[in-house]
Design a protein around this motif. Sequence first.
Motif, mmCIF file in Angstrom:
data_model
loop_
_atom_site.group_PDB
_atom_site.id
_atom_site.type_symbol
_atom_site.label_atom_id
_atom_site.label_comp_id
_atom_site.label_asym_id
_atom_site.label_seq_id
_atom_site.Cartn_x
_atom_site.Cartn_y
_atom_site.Cartn_z
ATOM 1 N N GLU A 210 0.852 -1.209 0.000
ATOM 2 C CA GLU A 210 0.000 0.000 0.000
ATOM 3 C C GLU A 210 0.880 1.249 0.000
ATOM 4 O OE1 GLU A 210 -3.433 0.994 -0.148
ATOM 5 O OE2 GLU A 210 -2.216 2.828 -0.226
ATOM 6 N N VAL B 176 -17.795 -0.411 -5.940
ATOM 7 C CA VAL B 176 -17.284 -1.164 -4.785
ATOM 8 C C VAL B 176 -17.548 -2.660 -4.999
ATOM 9 C CG1 VAL B 176 -17.566 -1.563 -2.312
ATOM 10 C CG2 VAL B 176 -17.444 0.769 -3.185
ATOM 11 N N TYR C 1 -22.684 5.938 -15.459
ATOM 12 C CA TYR C 1 -22.346 4.964 -14.407
ATOM 13 C C TYR C 1 -23.609 4.556 -13.676
ATOM 14 C CZ TYR C 1 -20.596 3.591 -9.756
ATOM 15 O OH TYR C 1 -20.343 2.943 -8.576
ATOM 16 N N ALA D 189 4.269 0.587 -5.611
ATOM 17 C CA ALA D 189 4.767 -0.258 -6.706
ATOM 18 C C ALA D 189 5.300 0.645 -7.816
ATOM 19 C CB ALA D 189 3.641 -1.130 -7.235
ATOM 20 N N THR E 192 -12.060 3.727 -1.484
ATOM 21 C CA THR E 192 -13.075 2.973 -0.753
ATOM 22 C C THR E 192 -13.388 3.626 0.594
ATOM 23 O OG1 THR E 192 -12.160 1.013 -1.813
ATOM 24 C CG2 THR E 192 -13.716 0.646 -0.005
ATOM 25 N N ALA F 63 -19.850 3.435 0.114
ATOM 26 C CA ALA F 63 -19.621 2.043 -0.300
ATOM 27 C C ALA F 63 -20.920 1.271 -0.494
ATOM 28 C CB ALA F 63 -18.689 1.331 0.680
ATOM 29 N N VAL G 25 -17.916 12.384 0.617
ATOM 30 C CA VAL G 25 -19.296 12.457 0.125
ATOM 31 C C VAL G 25 -19.843 13.874 0.327
ATOM 32 C CG1 VAL G 25 -21.608 11.494 0.298
ATOM 33 C CG2 VAL G 25 -19.620 10.017 0.642
HETATM 34 C C1 LIG Z 1 -16.802 10.134 -2.153
HETATM 35 C C2 LIG Z 1 -16.965 8.826 -2.871
HETATM 36 C C3 LIG Z 1 -18.161 8.126 -2.779
HETATM 37 C C4 LIG Z 1 -18.325 6.922 -3.461
HETATM 38 N N1 LIG Z 1 -19.474 6.199 -3.270
HETATM 39 C C5 LIG Z 1 -19.561 4.961 -3.825
HETATM 40 C C6 LIG Z 1 -20.640 4.108 -3.500
HETATM 41 O O1 LIG Z 1 -21.486 4.422 -2.631
HETATM 42 N N2 LIG Z 1 -20.731 2.909 -4.148
HETATM 43 C C7 LIG Z 1 -19.789 2.509 -5.083
HETATM 44 O O2 LIG Z 1 -19.928 1.430 -5.655
HETATM 45 N N3 LIG Z 1 -18.731 3.288 -5.358
HETATM 46 C C8 LIG Z 1 -18.576 4.478 -4.738
HETATM 47 N N4 LIG Z 1 -17.475 5.235 -4.987
HETATM 48 C C9 LIG Z 1 -16.437 4.698 -5.892
HETATM 49 C C10 LIG Z 1 -15.702 3.568 -5.167
HETATM 50 O O3 LIG Z 1 -15.490 3.937 -3.827
HETATM 51 C C11 LIG Z 1 -14.358 3.236 -5.801
HETATM 52 O O4 LIG Z 1 -14.399 3.259 -7.191
HETATM 53 C C12 LIG Z 1 -13.910 1.859 -5.299
HETATM 54 O O5 LIG Z 1 -13.961 1.803 -3.900
HETATM 55 C C13 LIG Z 1 -12.502 1.607 -5.803
HETATM 56 O O6 LIG Z 1 -11.959 0.475 -5.194
HETATM 57 P P1 LIG Z 1 -10.520 0.002 -5.632
HETATM 58 O O7 LIG Z 1 -10.093 -1.012 -4.659
HETATM 59 O O8 LIG Z 1 -10.478 -0.299 -7.076
HETATM 60 O O9 LIG Z 1 -9.583 1.321 -5.471
HETATM 61 P P2 LIG Z 1 -9.240 2.146 -4.166
HETATM 62 O O10 LIG Z 1 -10.203 1.932 -3.071
HETATM 63 O O11 LIG Z 1 -9.032 3.552 -4.604
HETATM 64 O O12 LIG Z 1 -7.847 1.530 -3.707
HETATM 65 C C14 LIG Z 1 -6.673 1.701 -4.480
HETATM 66 C C15 LIG Z 1 -5.483 1.618 -3.538
HETATM 67 O O13 LIG Z 1 -4.279 1.521 -4.298
HETATM 68 C C16 LIG Z 1 -3.274 2.271 -3.635
HETATM 69 N N5 LIG Z 1 -2.244 2.586 -4.620
HETATM 70 C C17 LIG Z 1 -2.309 3.423 -5.665
HETATM 71 N N6 LIG Z 1 -1.159 3.389 -6.370
HETATM 72 C C18 LIG Z 1 -0.340 2.497 -5.749
HETATM 73 C C19 LIG Z 1 0.969 2.014 -6.004
HETATM 74 N N7 LIG Z 1 1.700 2.450 -7.033
HETATM 75 N N8 LIG Z 1 1.498 1.099 -5.144
HETATM 76 C C20 LIG Z 1 0.770 0.646 -4.075
HETATM 77 N N9 LIG Z 1 -0.487 1.073 -3.794
HETATM 78 C C21 LIG Z 1 -1.037 1.976 -4.631
HETATM 79 C C22 LIG Z 1 -4.023 3.478 -3.092
HETATM 80 O O14 LIG Z 1 -3.327 4.079 -2.029
HETATM 81 C C23 LIG Z 1 -5.327 2.843 -2.642
HETATM 82 O O15 LIG Z 1 -5.248 2.407 -1.306
HETATM 83 C C24 LIG Z 1 -17.272 6.419 -4.274
HETATM 84 C C25 LIG Z 1 -16.050 7.097 -4.334
HETATM 85 C C26 LIG Z 1 -15.888 8.292 -3.626
HETATM 86 C C27 LIG Z 1 -14.553 8.975 -3.683
#
Ligand SMILES: Cc1cc2nc3c(=O)[nH]c(=O)nc-3n(C[C@H](O)[C@H](O)[C@H](O)COP(=O)(O)OP(=O)(O)OC[C@H]3O[C@@H](n4cnc5c(N)ncnc54)[C@H](O)[C@@H]3O)c2cc1C
Length: 474
Positions: A45, A455, A449, A162, A56, A61, A264
Amino acid sequence: MTVTPGAPGAIARYSFDVAVVGGGIAGLSAAVSAAEAGARPVLIEKAPRTGRGGNTRFADAQMRFPHEADEFGPRDYSVDQMFADLMRISRGRANEDLIRTLCENARATAEWLTGLGLEWEAGYPHTAGYRRSPKSGGQGLVDLLHRRLEGMGVPVSYETGALDLIVDEARRVRGVRCASPEGIVDIEASGGVVLACGGFQANVQMRVQHLGRFADSLILRGSRYNTGEGLMMAIAAGAQPAGQWGDYHSAVLDARSPRIECGVTALYNYQMGIFVDQEGRRFLDEGEDFRDHTYVKFSKHIVEQAGGEAWCLFDQQAYQREEFARAWRPVGPPLQAASLADLARQMGIPAENLLDTVGNFNAAIQPGDYDLDRLDGKRTLGIAPPKSNWALPLDQPPYVAIPVTGGITFTFGGLKCDISARVIDTRGHVMEGLYAAGETIGEIFYYNYPGASSVIRGAVFGRIAGAHAAGRSG
Ligand SMILES: Cc1cc2nc3c(=O)[nH]c(=O)nc-3n(C[C@H](O)[C@H](O)[C@H](O)COP(=O)(O)OP(=O)(O)OC[C@H]3O[C@@H](n4cnc5c(N)ncnc54)[C@H](O)[C@@H]3O)c2cc1C
């Protein structure tokens, strides 16, 4: 550039079965599922522990998944309905195999989360009953999965970004080179590397390159750490870019939101009022469809076509509704005035235009039953743009105005993957040892979308990737 196994330049080398890059829902699900399958994963991370959880953690979520009617919603929601919704909203462009996989696995994945201790409640009001919300929100979901990892003894390496994939002479992905607090380290993974490190929404250079000039100033709703390295290192190793690289997820935000990691701050109640631009004129059909199917495209309309900021207007008939407050977390108090002319002065827009707009709107409203839970057909006639549903006159002062804009949540472009979350190269071949999950996968969302889908996408493909990579390890 990619790294070969054993190449110089790293001060330490570690060996695991599966290396999961990124600790949002996708990465956490991948790491838990790899460990449940008997492998030894590591979670890498980039953020410090205090900033863990990616996008997330900023999210409510909420998740859509097939289910029967229950205490949270009066209607069944089937795999086929979910599939049809996701395909329709992508205008038929989403990858049918991936969408089918998502829909078929969504319910079992939600139940898996329930089994890990996740508690649910109803999602936002008026979302056709398919949303379910974790009681503890995204932060609670992240903490729950971390507790599970801790319980299984899975190490998490914070502040470890990474940088590059380690690829052998047969083009198999063997691990990942990272920048850690120790320095440059190589993490080898016999089962494979799962890229779950988000899109490129926090990288202003990539945003402008792929989305356009306007994109440099977008409010970043979520994590500052999703800067596209996962995508870039995979493409450098031969992965095929896929999906709509020129588009992104957004929401109708209170324009006073903090510029970064605002969480949010979206208005989910605009369908109870009207939008006007800086000239006091309406510019879109606020009742075109359920809010869950319009908020992303409306927010982009505001940013790209309505000059960046607009206003959402209500009267007391809307403002006093119990669901109004549930669908808006105020960044500040709204403007309020006893007359539209006074409100226009506070908003800094021409009063005669606003009076004209609201007068014409009120006069165009047709009779009918008002019902926010369905497309009620209570509409305007003879004005452009129309309001196709939920049209009530704005005639009960004090009038209320909230400044709105768009923002960026995540990007739609990603990597080409198969239904096992394996990354596909530019020749159409599986890249052995390389997986993607969550925002890093392409071909799921186009143009718009379907609310509450990201999520669950992360959980479904993360879980699949982790289990598959675990099966290759040893
Ligand atoms: C305010 C808000 C409200 C939302 N509400 C909803 C909802 O209600 N329902 C829904 O479905 N979606 C919602 N979304 C969208 C959803 O939260 C995200 O698209 C989803 O959680 C993404 O999950 P993920 O694991 O792909 O990425 P993330 O949760 O963004 O995790 C990616 C991780 O990778 C890490 N990272 C990045 N680059 C590197 C690297 N080079 N090396 C190591 N680690 C790295 C980051 O630090 C992060 O921890 C919302 C988003 C926001 C911002």
